[in-house]
Design a protein around this motif. Structure first.
Motif, PDB file in Angstrom:
ATOM      1  N   SER A  51       0.839  -1.196   0.000  1.00  0.00           N
ATOM      2  CA  SER A  51       0.000   0.000   0.000  1.00  0.00           C
ATOM      3  C   SER A  51       0.870   1.239   0.000  1.00  0.00           C
ATOM      4  CB  SER A  51      -0.918   0.022   1.223  1.00  0.00           C
ATOM      5  OG  SER A  51      -0.177   0.239   2.391  1.00  0.00           O
ATOM      6  N   LYS A  52       0.393   2.268  -0.673  1.00  0.00           N
ATOM      7  CA  LYS A  52       1.057   3.566  -0.677  1.00  0.00           C
ATOM      8  C   LYS A  52       0.115   4.625  -0.129  1.00  0.00           C
ATOM      9  CE  LYS A  52       4.245   2.523  -4.369  1.00  0.00           C
ATOM     10  NZ  LYS A  52       4.834   2.885  -5.624  1.00  0.00           N
ATOM     11  N   VAL A  53      -1.089   4.209   0.241  1.00  0.00           N
ATOM     12  CA  VAL A  53      -2.084   5.118   0.793  1.00  0.00           C
ATOM     13  C   VAL A  53      -2.265   4.744   2.260  1.00  0.00           C
ATOM     14  CG1 VAL A  53      -4.494   5.848   0.637  1.00  0.00           C
ATOM     15  CG2 VAL A  53      -3.231   5.264  -1.438  1.00  0.00           C
ATOM     16  N   PRO A  54      -2.287   5.727   3.152  1.00  0.00           N
ATOM     17  CA  PRO A  54      -2.417   5.389   4.568  1.00  0.00           C
ATOM     18  C   PRO A  54      -3.738   4.699   4.877  1.00  0.00           C
ATOM     19  CG  PRO A  54      -2.679   7.731   4.263  1.00  0.00           C
ATOM     20  CD  PRO A  54      -2.261   7.151   2.928  1.00  0.00           C
ATOM     21  N   GLU A  55      -3.695   3.845   5.888  1.00  0.00           N
ATOM     22  CA  GLU A  55      -4.923   3.256   6.387  1.00  0.00           C
ATOM     23  C   GLU A  55      -5.779   4.397   6.920  1.00  0.00           C
ATOM     24  OE1 GLU A  55      -3.352   0.829   9.473  1.00  0.00           O
ATOM     25  OE2 GLU A  55      -2.251  -0.440   8.086  1.00  0.00           O
ATOM     26  N   SER A  56      -7.079   4.150   7.040  1.00  0.00           N
ATOM     27  CA  SER A  56      -7.936   5.223   7.536  1.00  0.00           C
ATOM     28  C   SER A  56      -7.578   5.550   8.978  1.00  0.00           C
ATOM     29  CB  SER A  56      -9.403   4.808   7.440  1.00  0.00           C
ATOM     30  OG  SER A  56      -9.617   3.649   8.206  1.00  0.00           O
ATOM     31  N   GLY A  57      -7.534   6.796   9.261  1.00  0.00           N
ATOM     32  CA  GLY A  57      -7.174   7.258  10.600  1.00  0.00           C
ATOM     33  C   GLY A  57      -7.707   8.655  10.803  1.00  0.00           C
ATOM     34  N   LYS A  58      -7.259   9.270  11.856  1.00  0.00           N
ATOM     35  CA  LYS A  58      -7.695  10.625  12.150  1.00  0.00           C
ATOM     36  C   LYS A  58      -6.841  11.620  11.379  1.00  0.00           C
ATOM     37  CE  LYS A  58      -8.857   9.132  16.756  1.00  0.00           C
ATOM     38  NZ  LYS A  58      -8.393   9.047  18.131  1.00  0.00           N
ATOM     39  N   PRO A  59      -7.425  12.734  10.945  1.00  0.00           N
ATOM     40  CA  PRO A  59      -6.624  13.753  10.278  1.00  0.00           C
ATOM     41  C   PRO A  59      -5.488  14.208  11.193  1.00  0.00           C
ATOM     42  CG  PRO A  59      -8.963  14.271  10.135  1.00  0.00           C
ATOM     43  CD  PRO A  59      -8.823  13.091  11.061  1.00  0.00           C
ATOM     44  N   GLY A  60      -4.337  14.388  10.617  1.00  0.00           N
ATOM     45  CA  GLY A  60      -3.188  14.814  11.391  1.00  0.00           C
ATOM     46  C   GLY A  60      -2.421  13.677  12.036  1.00  0.00           C
ATOM     47  N   GLN A  61      -2.950  12.449  11.894  1.00  0.00           N
ATOM     48  CA  GLN A  61      -2.261  11.307  12.484  1.00  0.00           C
ATOM     49  C   GLN A  61      -1.021  10.975  11.651  1.00  0.00           C
ATOM     50  OE1 GLN A  61      -4.652   7.824  13.010  1.00  0.00           O
ATOM     51  NE2 GLN A  61      -3.241   6.978  14.502  1.00  0.00           N
ATOM     52  N   VAL A  62       0.058  10.631  12.323  1.00  0.00           N
ATOM     53  CA  VAL A  62       1.313  10.306  11.652  1.00  0.00           C
ATOM     54  C   VAL A  62       1.211   8.932  11.002  1.00  0.00           C
ATOM     55  CG1 VAL A  62       3.777   9.865  12.005  1.00  0.00           C
ATOM     56  CG2 VAL A  62       2.651  11.712  13.248  1.00  0.00           C
ATOM     57  N   HIS A  63       1.724   8.842   9.774  1.00  0.00           N
ATOM     58  CA  HIS A  63       1.862   7.534   9.138  1.00  0.00           C
ATOM     59  C   HIS A  63       3.201   7.481   8.409  1.00  0.00           C
ATOM     60  CE1 HIS A  63      -0.062   9.858   5.849  1.00  0.00           C
ATOM     61  NE2 HIS A  63       0.643   9.087   5.060  1.00  0.00           N
ATOM     62  N   TYR A  64       3.690   6.266   8.259  1.00  0.00           N
ATOM     63  CA  TYR A  64       4.981   6.014   7.634  1.00  0.00           C
ATOM     64  C   TYR A  64       4.784   5.220   6.355  1.00  0.00           C
ATOM     65  CZ  TYR A  64       6.535   7.002  12.378  1.00  0.00           C
ATOM     66  OH  TYR A  64       6.742   7.587  13.601  1.00  0.00           O
ATOM     67  N   THR A  65       5.488   5.636   5.307  1.00  0.00           N
ATOM     68  CA  THR A  65       5.535   4.866   4.076  1.00  0.00           C
ATOM     69  C   THR A  65       6.937   4.292   3.995  1.00  0.00           C
ATOM     70  OG1 THR A  65       3.953   6.368   3.042  1.00  0.00           O
ATOM     71  CG2 THR A  65       5.221   4.926   1.575  1.00  0.00           C
ATOM     72  N   LEU A  66       7.018   2.983   4.020  1.00  0.00           N
ATOM     73  CA  LEU A  66       8.285   2.272   4.065  1.00  0.00           C
ATOM     74  C   LEU A  66       8.431   1.448   2.793  1.00  0.00           C
ATOM     75  CD1 LEU A  66      10.516   1.870   6.252  1.00  0.00           C
ATOM     76  CD2 LEU A  66       9.274  -0.159   6.970  1.00  0.00           C
ATOM     77  N   THR A  67       9.550   1.632   2.088  1.00  0.00           N
ATOM     78  CA  THR A  67       9.819   0.892   0.855  1.00  0.00           C
ATOM     79  C   THR A  67      11.147   0.167   0.996  1.00  0.00           C
ATOM     80  OG1 THR A  67       8.627   2.536  -0.463  1.00  0.00           O
ATOM     81  CG2 THR A  67      10.130   1.065  -1.648  1.00  0.00           C
ATOM     82  N   VAL A  68      11.122  -1.124   0.723  1.00  0.00           N
ATOM     83  CA  VAL A  68      12.336  -1.929   0.741  1.00  0.00           C
ATOM     84  C   VAL A  68      12.586  -2.413  -0.681  1.00  0.00           C
ATOM     85  CG1 VAL A  68      13.466  -4.005   1.636  1.00  0.00           C
ATOM     86  CG2 VAL A  68      11.966  -2.656   3.122  1.00  0.00           C
ATOM     87  N   THR A  69      13.794  -2.129  -1.181  1.00  0.00           N
ATOM     88  CA  THR A  69      14.202  -2.552  -2.519  1.00  0.00           C
ATOM     89  C   THR A  69      15.379  -3.489  -2.371  1.00  0.00           C
ATOM     90  OG1 THR A  69      13.543  -0.388  -3.373  1.00  0.00           O
ATOM     91  CG2 THR A  69      14.926  -1.750  -4.807  1.00  0.00           C
ATOM     92  N   GLU A  70      15.218  -4.680  -2.926  1.00  0.00           N
ATOM     93  CA  GLU A  70      16.289  -5.676  -2.868  1.00  0.00           C
ATOM     94  C   GLU A  70      16.383  -6.349  -4.231  1.00  0.00           C
ATOM     95  OE1 GLU A  70      17.770  -9.071   0.164  1.00  0.00           O
ATOM     96  OE2 GLU A  70      15.674  -9.188  -0.418  1.00  0.00           O
ATOM     97  N   GLU A  71      17.486  -6.109  -4.896  1.00  0.00           N
ATOM     98  CA  GLU A  71      17.745  -6.650  -6.229  1.00  0.00           C
ATOM     99  C   GLU A  71      16.556  -6.399  -7.153  1.00  0.00           C
ATOM    100  OE1 GLU A  71      19.114 -10.678  -5.854  1.00  0.00           O
ATOM    101  OE2 GLU A  71      20.628 -10.094  -4.373  1.00  0.00           O
ATOM    102  N   ASP A  72      15.810  -7.431  -7.517  1.00  0.00           N
ATOM    103  CA  ASP A  72      14.745  -7.274  -8.512  1.00  0.00           C
ATOM    104  C   ASP A  72      13.353  -7.119  -7.885  1.00  0.00           C
ATOM    105  OD1 ASP A  72      14.657  -9.847  -7.532  1.00  0.00           O
ATOM    106  OD2 ASP A  72      14.135 -10.760  -9.455  1.00  0.00           O
ATOM    107  N   ARG A  73      13.279  -6.925  -6.572  1.00  0.00           N
ATOM    108  CA  ARG A  73      11.957  -6.756  -5.966  1.00  0.00           C
ATOM    109  C   ARG A  73      11.912  -5.500  -5.105  1.00  0.00           C
ATOM    110  NH1 ARG A  73      11.331 -11.295  -1.198  1.00  0.00           N
ATOM    111  NH2 ARG A  73      13.329 -10.913  -0.190  1.00  0.00           N
TER     112      ARG A  73
END
Length: 101
Positions: A51-73
């Protein structure tokens, strides 16, 4: 392997200033590389729902977008803070710590 994190939301959030930060595992000491790999494995990161869209939460709530790239994935997950999974929270906090260094 490269891990990127982007922090969004919160009371003092300015979208134009929120840029992803990354850490290349190859540039870290071996113990830190092992710690991050273990955290990725413990969180079962590549099996988490993509997912690249935050889960539903309260406005102003902190969310993290984490991407892991390893070789071909690449996998991206977006989670709300506080992160419910202890393993995934450990990964988020470790990546944040290494990106500040």
């Amino acid at each position: 392997m490269r891990i990127s994190i982007k922090e969004n939301g919160g009371l003092a959030f300015f979208p134009g200033l929120a840029k992803p930060r990354s850490v290349e595992l190859a540039t870290l000491p071996e113990p830190d590389q092992q710690e991050l790999r273990q955290l990725i494995q413990a969180a079962d990161f590549f099996k988490l729902p993509q997912s690249k869209v935050p889960e539903s939460g309260k406005p102003g709530q902190v969310h993290y977008t984490l991407t892991v790239t390893e070789e071909d994935r690449e996998h991206t997950v977006c989670v709300l803070a506080p992160v419910k999974s202890q393993a995934l929270d450990g990964l988020v906090q470790c990546v944040r710590r290494h990106c500040r260094s």
